[in-house]
Write a protein that holds these residues in place. Structure first.
Motif, PDB file in Angstrom:
ATOM      1  N   UNK A  27      42.330 -13.405 -29.199  1.00 42.95           N
ATOM      2  CA  UNK A  27      41.641 -14.603 -29.685  1.00 42.95           C
ATOM      3  C   UNK A  27      42.562 -15.513 -30.488  1.00 42.95           C
ATOM      4  N   UNK A  28      43.794 -15.087 -30.706  1.00 45.74           N
ATOM      5  CA  UNK A  28      44.764 -15.912 -31.425  1.00 45.74           C
ATOM      6  C   UNK A  28      45.448 -16.940 -30.515  1.00 45.74           C
ATOM      7  N   UNK A  29      45.105 -16.922 -29.226  1.00 44.10           N
ATOM      8  CA  UNK A  29      45.788 -17.778 -28.249  1.00 44.10           C
ATOM      9  C   UNK A  29      44.822 -18.785 -27.635  1.00 44.10           C
ATOM     10  N   UNK A  30      45.362 -19.949 -27.292  1.00 39.29           N
ATOM     11  CA  UNK A  30      44.564 -20.950 -26.588  1.00 39.29           C
ATOM     12  C   UNK A  30      44.257 -20.458 -25.181  1.00 39.29           C
ATOM     13  N   UNK A  31      43.126 -20.911 -24.634  1.00 39.53           N
ATOM     14  CA  UNK A  31      42.718 -20.536 -23.279  1.00 39.53           C
ATOM     15  C   UNK A  31      42.508 -21.799 -22.436  1.00 39.53           C
ATOM     16  N   UNK A  32      42.740 -21.641 -21.133  1.00 38.35           N
ATOM     17  CA  UNK A  32      42.455 -22.755 -20.230  1.00 38.35           C
ATOM     18  C   UNK A  32      40.984 -22.721 -19.821  1.00 38.35           C
ATOM     19  N   UNK A  80      43.211 -23.108 -34.523  1.00 36.97           N
ATOM     20  CA  UNK A  80      41.869 -23.250 -35.080  1.00 36.97           C
ATOM     21  C   UNK A  80      41.348 -21.915 -35.589  1.00 36.97           C
ATOM     22  N   UNK A  81      42.073 -20.838 -35.319  1.00 36.38           N
ATOM     23  CA  UNK A  81      41.691 -19.496 -35.738  1.00 36.38           C
ATOM     24  C   UNK A  81      42.314 -19.175 -37.097  1.00 36.38           C
ATOM     25  N   UNK A  82      41.525 -19.047 -38.159  1.00 34.25           N
ATOM     26  CA  UNK A  82      42.094 -18.785 -39.489  1.00 34.25           C
ATOM     27  C   UNK A  82      42.878 -17.480 -39.560  1.00 34.25           C
ATOM     28  N   UNK A  83      42.444 -16.458 -38.828  1.00 34.41           N
ATOM     29  CA  UNK A  83      43.142 -15.175 -38.870  1.00 34.41           C
ATOM     30  C   UNK A  83      44.522 -15.285 -38.220  1.00 34.41           C
ATOM     31  N   UNK A 109      48.497 -26.653 -41.492  1.00 34.41           N
ATOM     32  CA  UNK A 109      49.016 -25.282 -41.531  1.00 34.41           C
ATOM     33  C   UNK A 109      50.331 -25.240 -42.296  1.00 34.41           C
ATOM     34  N   UNK A 110      51.227 -26.175 -41.999  1.00 33.25           N
ATOM     35  CA  UNK A 110      52.523 -26.194 -42.672  1.00 33.25           C
ATOM     36  C   UNK A 110      52.356 -26.434 -44.175  1.00 33.25           C
ATOM     37  N   UNK A 111      51.432 -27.301 -44.536  1.00 40.95           N
ATOM     38  CA  UNK A 111      51.208 -27.569 -45.958  1.00 40.95           C
ATOM     39  C   UNK A 111      50.745 -26.311 -46.683  1.00 40.95           C
TER      40      UNK A 111
END
Length: 477
Positions: free
Chosen positions: A157-162, A182-185, A218-220
């Motif tokens: 679930x940490x990866x984007x899906x098509x 978009x996944x906080x974990x 995320x970088x911030x």
């Protein structure tokens, strides 16, 4: 009329109608500073630093960290301050490109690539480099991982899906899957992996691959968390995006300056790189004076006191766009001088200090550059590194001197001076097609009293003409 480019932060470039006017940025109110200045606190050691990109696979015949470690004294003699290691993580095997794969298809973010040695050997090299006065930053790949990264199975679930629910790559990078930010974990997992290298291994920071593809927020957040465990962390973004340097990154890539160098070289008939399919790039007619326009735009766009990294080559350019000699021809050394004397931080890539004139293989083992005997290129870059270290005027960010550009009779003859705290550096380069007269077209002319030629040690003397590709640097005696 000369043009005044105050350097308060990244790259000064305010055109002043009255010569001698100073930019009042240092008198800005707190509110103004909050909105126009970077909030990143740069380590003091970064102000006059030179960064060196280590292609570990191609650095030695062995391609190991221990073999590289033997080269540390030479790099110290060269004058290197920051060692940027291309990714040192294990490389994925699924859909691997070439025999060894891409550094940028990471299999495990908390392990050291066994092809290079052991993690303990890397730790020892980091410690040795730091004891010699050098910092170490790691190339970090946050946008995507290799297709058999441990997270693919542990955290799909940490990866984007098509649209079909399958993990997907990006561009022509068929050996990677893209993360879902978009996944906080997923975000926590990435920051945790970065902390491992800061805390357990002791590196000084990161160069972040395709940083613009990852959300700025995320970088911030990452900067805050990483700086909490490494107060003097240094962060380099492979991006030219001003907002990334407001709260997260110390430095970004000066890709626009690289492109401008290529355009100027092509206009002067010095761009000779031909692609694999025989294509020859076309560039708009561009002259040296265009550097002023770029500096002006960057001054407006970027937060004050941030850095950009200047370069004539790096691993991407060397492998895919041609060597510096193919792209810049007889103007190569003059452009190299500009990477040191224009605002920012200069980069040296593996083999650049030997005059390496071939592309290093990207997915396979290649013959390393010849490090000994040291040649005229080593001496050239050693001299430039010393210039960067000893001249306060060339400090990065707000500590650097303002840039004053002098108008000449040719748009290809670029002359400028930077001065601060008793340090004065004047640079003259001929980036044209042939020999040019050195004629100044305004009443304001360079003042070279009390200066000497940095490369020859002779008293400063502005010549009547300069040959194509000729460069001159004056400093105070």
């Amino acid at each position: 009329m000369k043009k005044i480019f105050p350097i308060f932060g990244l790259i000064g470039a305010l055109f002043c109608s009255a010569c001698g006017n100073k930019n009042k940025a240092t008198d800005a109110t707190t509110e103004e500073r909050d909105s126009t200045y970077t909030q990143v606190k740069h380590p003091d050691w970064s102000r006059n630093a030179v960064i060196y990109e280590v292609n570990l696979r191609q650095f030695t015949n062995e391609g190991t960290i221990n073999a590289f470690s033997e080269q540390l004294p030479r790099l110290k003699d060269l004058g290197v301050d920051i060692l940027w290691f291309m990714p040192i993580n294990p490389i994925s095997e699924k859909d691997r490109k070439g025999s060894l794969g891409s550094y940028y298809a990471v299999k495990n973010y908390k392990e050291f690539n066994p092809e290079f040695g052991t993690l303990d050997e890397f730790k020892a090299t980091v410690k040795k480099a730091q004891e010699m006065g050098m910092k170490v930053i790691l190339d970090w790949v946050p946008n995507h991982s290799g297709r058999d990264n441990i997270w693919v199975d542990l955290h799909p679930d940490w990866y984007e899906k098509d649209s079909l629910g399958n993990m997907k790559g990006v561009y022509d990078w068929t050996d990677v899957y893209v993360f879902d930010y978009s996944n906080p974990e997923m975000r926590k997992g990435m920051i945790d992996a970065m902390k491992f290298w800061l805390v357990d291994v002791g590196v000084n920071g990161f160069r972040c691959d395709v940083a613009m593809e990852v959300p700025t927020d995320f970088w911030n957040d990452a900067r805050k968390e990483l700086q909490a465990v490494a107060p003097e962390i240094f962060m380099l973004a492979e991006a030219t995006v001003p907002e990334l340097q407001q709260l997260a990154f110390d430095m970004g890539y000066n890709w626009p300056l690289k492109d401008l160098f290529s355009q100027i070289a092509a206009t002067s008939g010095q761009y000779h790189f031909v692609g694999e399919n025989g294509e020859i790039r076309e560039f708009p007619e561009t002259h040296a004076i265009a550097i002023n326009n770029l500096l002006a735009q960057q001054f407006e766009d970027f937060p004050k006191d941030t850095y950009l990294m200047n370069m004539i080559t790096n691993h991407d350019l060397n492998s895919w766009e041609g060597t510096e000699f193919e792209r810049l021809g007889d103007l190569t050394n003059a452009f190299a001088v500009l990477t040191y004397t224009l605002p920012g931080m200069p980069l040296i890539y593996t083999g650049q200090e030997t005059g390496l004139n071939r592309a290093l293989k990207f997915f396979d083992k290649d013959v390393p550059p010849s490090w000994e005997p040291r040649n005229e290129y080593f001496t050239f870059y050693q001299k430039l590194n010393n210039l960067k270290h000893t001249q306060a005027a060339l400090s990065a960010g707000m500590d650097g001197g303002e840039l004053v550009s002098y108008e000449t009779s040719s748009p290809d003859l670029y002359v400028f001076c930077r001065e601060r705290e008793g340090s004065k550096v004047m640079t003259l380069v001929n980036l044209g097609t042939g020999e040019l007269p050195v004629e100044f077209t305004s009443k304001n002319r360079p003042d070279i009293r009390g200066m000497k030629n940095y490369f020859t040690e002779e008293d400063a003397l502005i010549p009547e003409t300069m040959k194509q590709g000729e460069y001159i640097v004056f400093v105070n005696k």
